[in-house]
Design an enzyme around this catalytic site. Structure first.
Site, PDB file in Angstrom:
ATOM      1  N   ARG A  15       0.840  -1.198   0.000  1.00  0.00           N
ATOM      2  CA  ARG A  15       0.000   0.000   0.000  1.00  0.00           C
ATOM      3  C   ARG A  15       0.880   1.256   0.000  1.00  0.00           C
ATOM      4  O   ARG A  15       2.074   1.184   0.286  1.00  0.00           O
ATOM      5  CB  ARG A  15      -0.899   0.015   1.249  1.00  0.00           C
ATOM      6  N   LYS A  75       2.186   1.914   7.224  1.00  0.00           N
ATOM      7  CA  LYS A  75       2.565   1.073   8.363  1.00  0.00           C
ATOM      8  C   LYS A  75       3.408   1.856   9.367  1.00  0.00           C
ATOM      9  O   LYS A  75       4.020   2.876   9.035  1.00  0.00           O
ATOM     10  CB  LYS A  75       3.370  -0.139   7.897  1.00  0.00           C
ATOM     11  N   TYR A  94      -0.270   4.605  10.733  1.00  0.00           N
ATOM     12  CA  TYR A  94      -0.597   3.646  11.789  1.00  0.00           C
ATOM     13  C   TYR A  94       0.659   3.462  12.629  1.00  0.00           C
ATOM     14  O   TYR A  94       1.746   3.270  12.077  1.00  0.00           O
ATOM     15  CB  TYR A  94      -0.964   2.279  11.204  1.00  0.00           C
ATOM     16  N   HIS A  96       0.267   1.843  16.261  1.00  0.00           N
ATOM     17  CA  HIS A  96      -0.007   0.747  17.209  1.00  0.00           C
ATOM     18  C   HIS A  96       1.088   0.688  18.273  1.00  0.00           C
ATOM     19  O   HIS A  96       1.674  -0.366  18.533  1.00  0.00           O
ATOM     20  CB  HIS A  96      -0.125  -0.601  16.474  1.00  0.00           C
ATOM     21  N   GLU A 118      -4.799   5.001  14.121  1.00  0.00           N
ATOM     22  CA  GLU A 118      -5.708   4.111  14.855  1.00  0.00           C
ATOM     23  C   GLU A 118      -6.364   4.748  16.066  1.00  0.00           C
ATOM     24  O   GLU A 118      -7.325   4.199  16.604  1.00  0.00           O
ATOM     25  CB  GLU A 118      -4.987   2.809  15.263  1.00  0.00           C
ATOM     26  N   SER A 134     -11.155  -2.568   8.110  1.00  0.00           N
ATOM     27  CA  SER A 134     -12.084  -3.608   8.567  1.00  0.00           C
ATOM     28  C   SER A 134     -13.063  -3.965   7.453  1.00  0.00           C
ATOM     29  O   SER A 134     -13.441  -5.126   7.286  1.00  0.00           O
ATOM     30  CB  SER A 134     -12.868  -3.133   9.792  1.00  0.00           C
ATOM     31  N   VAL A 179     -16.392  -5.622  10.397  1.00  0.00           N
ATOM     32  CA  VAL A 179     -15.913  -6.810   9.679  1.00  0.00           C
ATOM     33  C   VAL A 179     -17.075  -7.776   9.431  1.00  0.00           C
ATOM     34  O   VAL A 179     -17.304  -8.243   8.301  1.00  0.00           O
ATOM     35  CB  VAL A 179     -14.798  -7.527  10.491  1.00  0.00           C
ATOM     36  N   VAL A 267     -10.471 -13.234  11.560  1.00  0.00           N
ATOM     37  CA  VAL A 267     -10.023 -11.873  11.227  1.00  0.00           C
ATOM     38  C   VAL A 267      -9.513 -11.163  12.485  1.00  0.00           C
ATOM     39  O   VAL A 267      -8.638 -10.310  12.434  1.00  0.00           O
ATOM     40  CB  VAL A 267     -11.177 -11.065  10.581  1.00  0.00           C
ATOM     41  N   ASP A 270      -5.460 -10.166  14.926  1.00  0.00           N
ATOM     42  CA  ASP A 270      -4.587  -9.085  15.407  1.00  0.00           C
ATOM     43  C   ASP A 270      -4.856  -8.730  16.870  1.00  0.00           C
ATOM     44  O   ASP A 270      -4.068  -8.022  17.491  1.00  0.00           O
ATOM     45  CB  ASP A 270      -4.701  -7.845  14.501  1.00  0.00           C
ATOM     46  N   VAL A 298      -4.547 -14.605   8.673  1.00  0.00           N
ATOM     47  CA  VAL A 298      -3.597 -13.605   8.185  1.00  0.00           C
ATOM     48  C   VAL A 298      -3.830 -12.284   8.925  1.00  0.00           C
ATOM     49  O   VAL A 298      -4.956 -11.778   8.982  1.00  0.00           O
ATOM     50  CB  VAL A 298      -3.745 -13.421   6.656  1.00  0.00           C
ATOM     51  N   ALA A 299      -2.759 -11.756   9.480  1.00  0.00           N
ATOM     52  CA  ALA A 299      -2.905 -10.582  10.353  1.00  0.00           C
ATOM     53  C   ALA A 299      -3.057  -9.275   9.574  1.00  0.00           C
ATOM     54  O   ALA A 299      -3.558  -8.292  10.118  1.00  0.00           O
ATOM     55  CB  ALA A 299      -1.720 -10.498  11.293  1.00  0.00           C
TER      56      ALA A 299
HETATM   57  N1  LIG Z   1      -6.760  -9.505  10.111  1.00  0.00           N
HETATM   58  C1  LIG Z   1      -6.870  -8.320   9.559  1.00  0.00           C
HETATM   59  O1  LIG Z   1      -6.232  -8.039   8.550  1.00  0.00           O
HETATM   60  C2  LIG Z   1      -7.796  -7.306  10.121  1.00  0.00           C
HETATM   61  C3  LIG Z   1      -8.161  -6.164   9.400  1.00  0.00           C
HETATM   62  C4  LIG Z   1      -9.084  -5.280   9.956  1.00  0.00           C
HETATM   63  C5  LIG Z   1      -9.628  -5.524  11.221  1.00  0.00           C
HETATM   64  N2  LIG Z   1      -9.228  -6.642  11.924  1.00  0.00           N
HETATM   65  C6  LIG Z   1      -9.773  -6.990  13.259  1.00  0.00           C
HETATM   66  O2  LIG Z   1     -11.082  -7.507  13.144  1.00  0.00           O
HETATM   67  C7  LIG Z   1     -11.706  -7.421  14.419  1.00  0.00           C
HETATM   68  C8  LIG Z   1     -13.126  -6.876  14.267  1.00  0.00           C
HETATM   69  O3  LIG Z   1     -13.046  -5.510  13.876  1.00  0.00           O
HETATM   70  P1  LIG Z   1     -14.358  -4.625  13.648  1.00  0.00           P
HETATM   71  O4  LIG Z   1     -13.887  -3.365  13.009  1.00  0.00           O
HETATM   72  O5  LIG Z   1     -15.429  -5.400  12.979  1.00  0.00           O
HETATM   73  O6  LIG Z   1     -14.793  -4.323  15.154  1.00  0.00           O
HETATM   74  P2  LIG Z   1     -16.227  -3.763  15.628  1.00  0.00           P
HETATM   75  O7  LIG Z   1     -16.018  -3.137  16.947  1.00  0.00           O
HETATM   76  O8  LIG Z   1     -16.874  -2.984  14.543  1.00  0.00           O
HETATM   77  O9  LIG Z   1     -17.101  -5.103  15.826  1.00  0.00           O
HETATM   78  C9  LIG Z   1     -16.851  -6.052  16.825  1.00  0.00           C
HETATM   79  C10 LIG Z   1     -18.167  -6.705  17.210  1.00  0.00           C
HETATM   80  O10 LIG Z   1     -17.865  -7.811  18.064  1.00  0.00           O
HETATM   81  C11 LIG Z   1     -18.970  -7.909  18.938  1.00  0.00           C
HETATM   82  N3  LIG Z   1     -18.652  -8.801  20.051  1.00  0.00           N
HETATM   83  C12 LIG Z   1     -17.945  -8.549  21.179  1.00  0.00           C
HETATM   84  N4  LIG Z   1     -17.915  -9.657  21.951  1.00  0.00           N
HETATM   85  C13 LIG Z   1     -18.624 -10.622  21.299  1.00  0.00           C
HETATM   86  C14 LIG Z   1     -18.959 -11.964  21.572  1.00  0.00           C
HETATM   87  N5  LIG Z   1     -18.590 -12.564  22.716  1.00  0.00           N
HETATM   88  N6  LIG Z   1     -19.688 -12.652  20.669  1.00  0.00           N
HETATM   89  C15 LIG Z   1     -20.080 -12.068  19.526  1.00  0.00           C
HETATM   90  N7  LIG Z   1     -19.797 -10.783  19.199  1.00  0.00           N
HETATM   91  C16 LIG Z   1     -19.083 -10.080  20.077  1.00  0.00           C
HETATM   92  C17 LIG Z   1     -19.241  -6.458  19.333  1.00  0.00           C
HETATM   93  O11 LIG Z   1     -20.509  -6.318  19.912  1.00  0.00           O
HETATM   94  C18 LIG Z   1     -19.110  -5.768  17.982  1.00  0.00           C
HETATM   95  O12 LIG Z   1     -20.362  -5.675  17.305  1.00  0.00           O
HETATM   96  C19 LIG Z   1     -10.770  -6.529  15.257  1.00  0.00           C
HETATM   97  O13 LIG Z   1      -9.985  -7.344  16.087  1.00  0.00           O
HETATM   98  C20 LIG Z   1      -9.922  -5.847  14.225  1.00  0.00           C
HETATM   99  O14 LIG Z   1      -8.663  -5.419  14.756  1.00  0.00           O
HETATM  100  C21 LIG Z   1      -8.327  -7.511  11.396  1.00  0.00           C
END
Ligand SMILES: NC(=O)c1ccc[n+]([C@@H]2O[C@H](COP(=O)([O-])OP(=O)(O)OC[C@H]3O[C@@H](n4cnc5c(N)ncnc54)[C@H](O)[C@@H]3O)[C@@H](O)[C@H]2O)c1
Length: 370
Positions: A15, A75, A94, A96, A118, A134, A179, A267, A270, A298-299
């Protein structure tokens, strides 16, 4: 203002922090933009397009950093970049910080001004510079999950959409935030039968209202999760508890209850993942198998689609970058409370509580610097 856009040097990062369209928005306001040679190539933007938008091409990473009052990146800076960042230089990217002490120390030492994507936060507590990634990861989760359900890559051999006369695949989504919502839309669009679990009832009500008929919502608890994992083909982990490690909603023992070839896309990797057996993987080696269950963890999922991710990220960052360039960071942050929350380190002082707490460092109020 003089703005520098270095080429990202972290492994597999394609990116770039500014598109040619974003460059034009800055240059037409009278700012000077230095884009490092080939910085945009990984995202599909050749130097020529930046030059046409008014940028100057700088030949090396050193010269890009040296000339700039504001560095815009994607990054967090890595070791090789630490010494390129200088006193009073504004770095917008970012970071972190709380997850990596050496970076925090290096940025304190640099005496630069670190504004972290962030932690830019709107009054409704949403994080506008995290949402686009996300959205990308949520949509990708289903695309990747569908791929790994194919038999040659050890999946169940299920086509998510089914065909006439054959029922569609079943997708379970843990967490209905950004997500989860995007994953549900993609899976539903393919024709799969989708279930979203969340603990937030207003959120479930909202999702039940807007989702198509092939998506059902259900309260998230262990009982429901145990009941559902036995007959779902693709399970997407998308929970987040802000500031905490993700809860283990699927334990190692539960894998035995799933059918061989079930695909888990965690997902939330991270934040530690919401599947006990989740460990971070890379795009070069994205999956592993435990108890015949395929794990994709994949993180940095958006890194695989840099064209889309770059545009999605810069759509969100550019308005803030313009404010910073026009007013300087002090005035821009005074005028914009969301942006002010992005300030993490200023001239060697930690001004973000979470970062100070993470490493037991002295915290100073941001107001002392504005
Ligand atoms: N791997 C990657 O490349 C990547 C990229 C982007 C985001 N992420 C990660 O994805 C994750 C989700 O991000 P998001 O933006 O959707 O967050 P978000 O806050 O929009 O959504 C999280 C949801 O999880 C729900 N939740 C909490 N505890 C729960 C449970 N016990 N059971 C069911 N649902 C529950 C919350 O109520 C909320 O609606 C984060 O950890 C974020 O860092 C990873």
């Amino acid at each position: 203002m003089i703005i520098g856009v270095p080429k990202e040097i972290k492994t597999n990062e394609n990116r770039v922090a500014l598109t040619p369209a974003g460059t034009l928005e800055l240059t037409k306001r009278g700012h000077t933009v230095y884009v490092q040679k080939n910085a945009g190539v990984g995202s599909g933007f050749p130097d020529k397009e930046y030059v046409e938008a008014g940028a100057k091409i700088s030949r090396t990473i050193q010269s890009t950093y040296k000339k700039a009052e504001m560095i815009i990146k994607v990054k967090e800076p890595i070791k090789e970049e630490y010494d390129l960042i200088t006193k009073d230089q504004l770095v917008f990217t970012y970071f972190h910080f709380a997850s990596y002490k050496p970076l925090t120390r290096a940025m304190i030492k640099s005496k630069s001004v670190c504004l972290a994507y962030e932690t830019v936060e709107l009054p409704d507590r949403s994080l506008p510079l995290l949402v686009p990634m996300s959205e990308v990861a949520g949509r990708m989760a289903v695309q990747e999950g569908a791929k790994y359900l194919e038999k040659p890559i050890k999946g169940r051999g299920v086509l998510l959409g089914g065909v006439p006369g054959v029922p569609p695949g079943k997708v379970l989504i843990l967490g209905g935030g950004v997500v989860g919502t995007q994953a549900a839309k993609m899976a539903a669009g393919l024709g799969a039968q989708v279930t979203i679990l969340d603990i937030n009832l207003p959120r479930l009500r909202y999702l039940a209202d807007i989702m198509p008929a092939n998506v059902q919502t259900l309260f998230s608890n262990e009982y429901n999760i145990r009941r559902l994992i036995v007959n779902h083909d693709l399970i997407v982990g998308a929970v987040l508890i802000p500031g905490a490690k993700a809860p283990n909603l699927i334990t190692r023992k539960m894998l035995k209850d799933m059918r061989p070839g079930t695909v888990l896309v965690d997902v939330a990797v991270d934040q530690g993942g919401c599947i006990e057996t989740c460990k971070p993987t890379t795009h070069t080696n994205p999956t592993y198998i435990i108890d015949d269950v395929v794990h994709y963890c994949v993180a940095n999922m958006p890194g695989a689609v840099p064209y889309t991710s770059t545009i999605a990220l810069t759509n969100a960052t550019l308005p803030y970058a313009i404010q910073l360039a026009e007013k300087g960071w002090k005035h821009a942050c005074k005028d914009n409370a969301a942006l002010k929350l992005g300030l993490n380190i200023i001239n060697g002082k930690v001004v973000y509580q979470g970062v100070a707490e993470a490493f037991n460092l002295k915290y100073e109020s941001v107001e002392n610097f504005l």
